[in-house]
Design a protein around this motif. Sequence first.
Motif, PDB file in Angstrom:
ATOM      1  N   VAL A 260     -17.335  64.219  16.979  1.00 55.13           N
ATOM      2  CA  VAL A 260     -17.166  62.948  16.277  1.00 55.13           C
ATOM      3  C   VAL A 260     -15.935  63.087  15.395  1.00 55.13           C
ATOM      4  O   VAL A 260     -15.849  64.011  14.579  1.00 55.13           O
ATOM      5  N   LEU A 261     -14.965  62.196  15.588  1.00 54.90           N
ATOM      6  CA  LEU A 261     -13.752  62.188  14.774  1.00 54.90           C
ATOM      7  C   LEU A 261     -13.695  60.868  14.015  1.00 54.90           C
ATOM      8  O   LEU A 261     -13.856  59.795  14.623  1.00 54.90           O
ATOM      9  N   LEU A 262     -13.483  60.928  12.709  1.00 50.41           N
ATOM     10  CA  LEU A 262     -13.425  59.729  11.881  1.00 50.41           C
ATOM     11  C   LEU A 262     -12.037  59.575  11.270  1.00 50.41           C
ATOM     12  O   LEU A 262     -11.341  60.566  11.014  1.00 50.41           O
ATOM     13  N   ALA A 263     -11.659  58.332  11.039  1.00 53.27           N
ATOM     14  CA  ALA A 263     -10.335  58.035  10.491  1.00 53.27           C
ATOM     15  C   ALA A 263     -10.284  58.398   9.010  1.00 53.27           C
ATOM     16  O   ALA A 263     -11.098  57.916   8.224  1.00 53.27           O
ATOM     17  N   VAL A 264      -9.347  59.260   8.659  1.00 52.27           N
ATOM     18  CA  VAL A 264      -9.103  59.615   7.265  1.00 52.27           C
ATOM     19  C   VAL A 264      -7.601  59.498   7.047  1.00 52.27           C
ATOM     20  O   VAL A 264      -6.819  60.263   7.609  1.00 52.27           O
ATOM     21  N   HIS A 265      -7.209  58.504   6.283  1.00 51.93           N
ATOM     22  CA  HIS A 265      -5.807  58.183   6.064  1.00 51.93           C
ATOM     23  C   HIS A 265      -5.136  57.870   7.395  1.00 51.93           C
ATOM     24  O   HIS A 265      -5.531  56.928   8.074  1.00 51.93           O
TER      25      HIS A 265
ATOM     26  N   ARG B 217      -4.957  59.931  10.131  1.00 53.19           N
ATOM     27  CA  ARG B 217      -5.350  60.880  11.160  1.00 53.19           C
ATOM     28  C   ARG B 217      -6.832  60.716  11.487  1.00 53.19           C
ATOM     29  O   ARG B 217      -7.582  60.081  10.744  1.00 53.19           O
ATOM     30  N   LEU B 218      -7.198  61.295  12.607  1.00 51.48           N
ATOM     31  CA  LEU B 218      -8.609  61.391  12.966  1.00 51.48           C
ATOM     32  C   LEU B 218      -9.074  62.795  12.629  1.00 51.48           C
ATOM     33  O   LEU B 218      -8.529  63.777  13.151  1.00 51.48           O
ATOM     34  N   ARG B 219     -10.060  62.927  11.753  1.00 55.32           N
ATOM     35  CA  ARG B 219     -10.573  64.233  11.344  1.00 55.32           C
ATOM     36  C   ARG B 219     -11.878  64.519  12.085  1.00 55.32           C
ATOM     37  O   ARG B 219     -12.767  63.671  12.145  1.00 55.32           O
TER      38      ARG B 219
ATOM     39  N   GLN C 182     -12.424  75.537  21.169  1.00 53.71           N
ATOM     40  CA  GLN C 182     -11.561  75.244  20.030  1.00 53.71           C
ATOM     41  C   GLN C 182     -11.616  73.761  19.718  1.00 53.71           C
ATOM     42  O   GLN C 182     -11.552  72.929  20.628  1.00 53.71           O
ATOM     43  N   VAL C 183     -11.720  73.427  18.440  1.00 54.22           N
ATOM     44  CA  VAL C 183     -11.799  72.038  18.002  1.00 54.22           C
ATOM     45  C   VAL C 183     -10.524  71.693  17.243  1.00 54.22           C
ATOM     46  O   VAL C 183     -10.086  72.464  16.396  1.00 54.22           O
ATOM     47  N   PHE C 184      -9.933  70.557  17.562  1.00 60.31           N
ATOM     48  CA  PHE C 184      -8.784  70.090  16.785  1.00 60.31           C
ATOM     49  C   PHE C 184      -9.300  69.574  15.445  1.00 60.31           C
ATOM     50  O   PHE C 184     -10.081  68.625  15.399  1.00 60.31           O
ATOM     51  N   ALA C 185      -8.866  70.181  14.343  1.00 61.05           N
ATOM     52  CA  ALA C 185      -9.357  69.778  13.021  1.00 61.05           C
ATOM     53  C   ALA C 185      -8.971  68.340  12.726  1.00 61.05           C
ATOM     54  O   ALA C 185      -9.780  67.552  12.236  1.00 61.05           O
ATOM     55  N   THR C 186      -7.717  67.989  13.003  1.00 60.95           N
ATOM     56  CA  THR C 186      -7.270  66.609  12.853  1.00 60.95           C
ATOM     57  C   THR C 186      -6.339  66.268  14.006  1.00 60.95           C
ATOM     58  O   THR C 186      -5.692  67.142  14.581  1.00 60.95           O
TER      59      THR C 186
ATOM     60  N   ILE D 203      -6.490  61.054  24.165  1.00 63.72           N
ATOM     61  CA  ILE D 203      -7.419  60.005  24.591  1.00 63.72           C
ATOM     62  C   ILE D 203      -8.198  59.484  23.389  1.00 63.72           C
ATOM     63  O   ILE D 203      -8.438  58.281  23.258  1.00 63.72           O
ATOM     64  N   VAL D 204      -8.570  60.398  22.458  1.00 64.87           N
ATOM     65  CA  VAL D 204      -9.316  59.972  21.276  1.00 64.87           C
ATOM     66  C   VAL D 204      -8.479  59.009  20.432  1.00 64.87           C
ATOM     67  O   VAL D 204      -8.996  58.010  19.909  1.00 64.87           O
ATOM     68  N   GLY D 205      -7.192  59.303  20.286  1.00 67.70           N
ATOM     69  CA  GLY D 205      -6.322  58.420  19.511  1.00 67.70           C
ATOM     70  C   GLY D 205      -6.136  57.079  20.186  1.00 67.70           C
ATOM     71  O   GLY D 205      -6.066  56.036  19.522  1.00 67.70           O
ATOM     72  N   ARG D 206      -6.063  57.098  21.509  1.00 64.87           N
ATOM     73  CA  ARG D 206      -5.907  55.841  22.252  1.00 64.87           C
ATOM     74  C   ARG D 206      -7.130  54.955  22.091  1.00 64.87           C
ATOM     75  O   ARG D 206      -7.023  53.737  21.869  1.00 64.87           O
TER      76      ARG D 206
END
Length: 469
Positions: A41-46, A48-50, A59-63, A70-73
């Motif tokens: 689950v990535l949530l919008a913080v400022h 970026r997606l955190r 490995q997980v992308f921290a932000t 695809i998540v950003g799209r």
Amino acid sequence: MDHQRVIRDVTVRLPMASSTPEACRWTVTALSRHTPATISVLLAVHDRLRCVAATGAWQVFATVPARTGIVGRVYATGVPAVVPDVSVDPDYLPVRPDVTAELCVPVLDPTGRAIGVLDLQWSEPTDLEPWRGTAQRLADGLGARIAALGGPPAESRSETLLRHAAALSSAPTEGEVMGAAARAAREVSTLSTALLLIGGQLGPSPATPSDLETRIRAELAGAGPVALDRMVDRAHRYGAGYTLGEAGHPPTEDYRPLTRAGVRTLVAVPVGPADAGGVLLVADERALRPDPTTVSLMELLAGQAWTSVDRLRTLARLREQASSDPLTGLRHTGPFGQRIAAATPGRTALLAIDVDGFKTVNDTYGHQAGDRVLVGLARALEAALRHGDELYRIGGDEFVAVIEVSRPEEAVRIAERLTEAARRIGRTISVGVAVPRPGEAPERTLRRADQALYAVKRQGRDGVHLSAA
């Protein structure tokens, strides 16, 4: 797969989550019991997606930048993505090498605004269509719970500082570094005003400065450079300092201009070395009590700001060295080529200059003596030129002046001033003058100036010759 059971098992505890991170962690953990997928689950913080919660990933992308992957799209468009083969999707961000399929759905708040994404990635054949509806229902339930809990988690101060550090590193000018540092100091400290003073100069004022900043700038301008130097000296002599916001304790004399402006809370941090740096002033007209952590963050910020300023100054020195002759300081071949390419036919004159008898100086007295001649002559010729005229060194003892004139005779007079300047320091020069013809290549104009110079040499040196128009 009983997808109704999946939805029931995942959502049953959501109402009991006491925070947004807990709601996200419960969703991911419960969902992972029903599928071997990598889930996050990535949530919008400022901007970026955190990643707030994840499981099953190497490995997980921290932000992730808000429009990356695809998540950003999906976050940007609000449209779910069903990707049966990630190898053909250019936006795929690799998490593990065996992933074959990805399903990403937006997490929406009750108003329909995207606040994040729920992402699932599989490494084995999976029927994605049933999961699409299930994932969207889970994301909708999670979005409603997040909204009830106050929305996505706020950006931490360390994340804010990291974001601003990136902006400082990419700022293209010293003024923009100073402005970015002040914005960062205000946001991280939560105080109302921040100013960066380096080399006796204040950074640029923001588009909408606070009333306090306007008053501080006015007081500092009235106090003069000596008062500014005292503030800088104090910060570098004693280190970072801050007020405790307690009434009845007068400020030191160094900070009188700030208190006259209405400052009641101040963090002062040294920036860079004492001989070339400055001070970061972070202030507020409220009587507050900054904590040591805030001061430490301001010190980190000041260090990053100075690193960025020093980098820009180093790059400027390198560019100057690359475009100028290290002996005389004059610009050389590269800039000269750019300048003559922009020459105006009939208006720009080229003066080719050669030092008479220079080889004899080198052979008789050595190259150090020859270098001294060149430096002295460069200074003498520069002084004889008018404001706006340009002098280049394009070879060992070869110089070229580029001047703007209204007619060829004016160029000749300036060339004669150069020969007189050389005589005054005990040297002589030969000067060839050429004015570009319409449609003539710059290289051809320079060649005519050289030919005129050699005509002077043949006639006995120490003179000026104008190339035929």
